[in-house]
Design a protein around this motif. Sequence first.
Motif: not given
Length: 67
Positions: A5, A7, A9, A17, A36, A38-39, A41
């Motif tokens: 996973t 993160k 930006e 996406e 996503s 939105q998250t 991730i």
Amino acid sequence: MKELTLKVEGMVCNGCENRVMNALKTLEGVSEVEASFQTGIVTVKGNVEQEVLEEKIETIGFTVVKD
């Protein structure tokens, strides 16, 4: 098979996406990708090193956030 996973930006829409998912799917060893905006991730399943994923994401213009 492992699951990583990240993160990320810079993803601001569905198009972002899709860019990330399509780029990572081209890498050998990647079997599944979910992203996503939105998250922020990105989840990758397969046999690939995290550094390879990070490099690919950054070459298409996004930033991977390091812990």
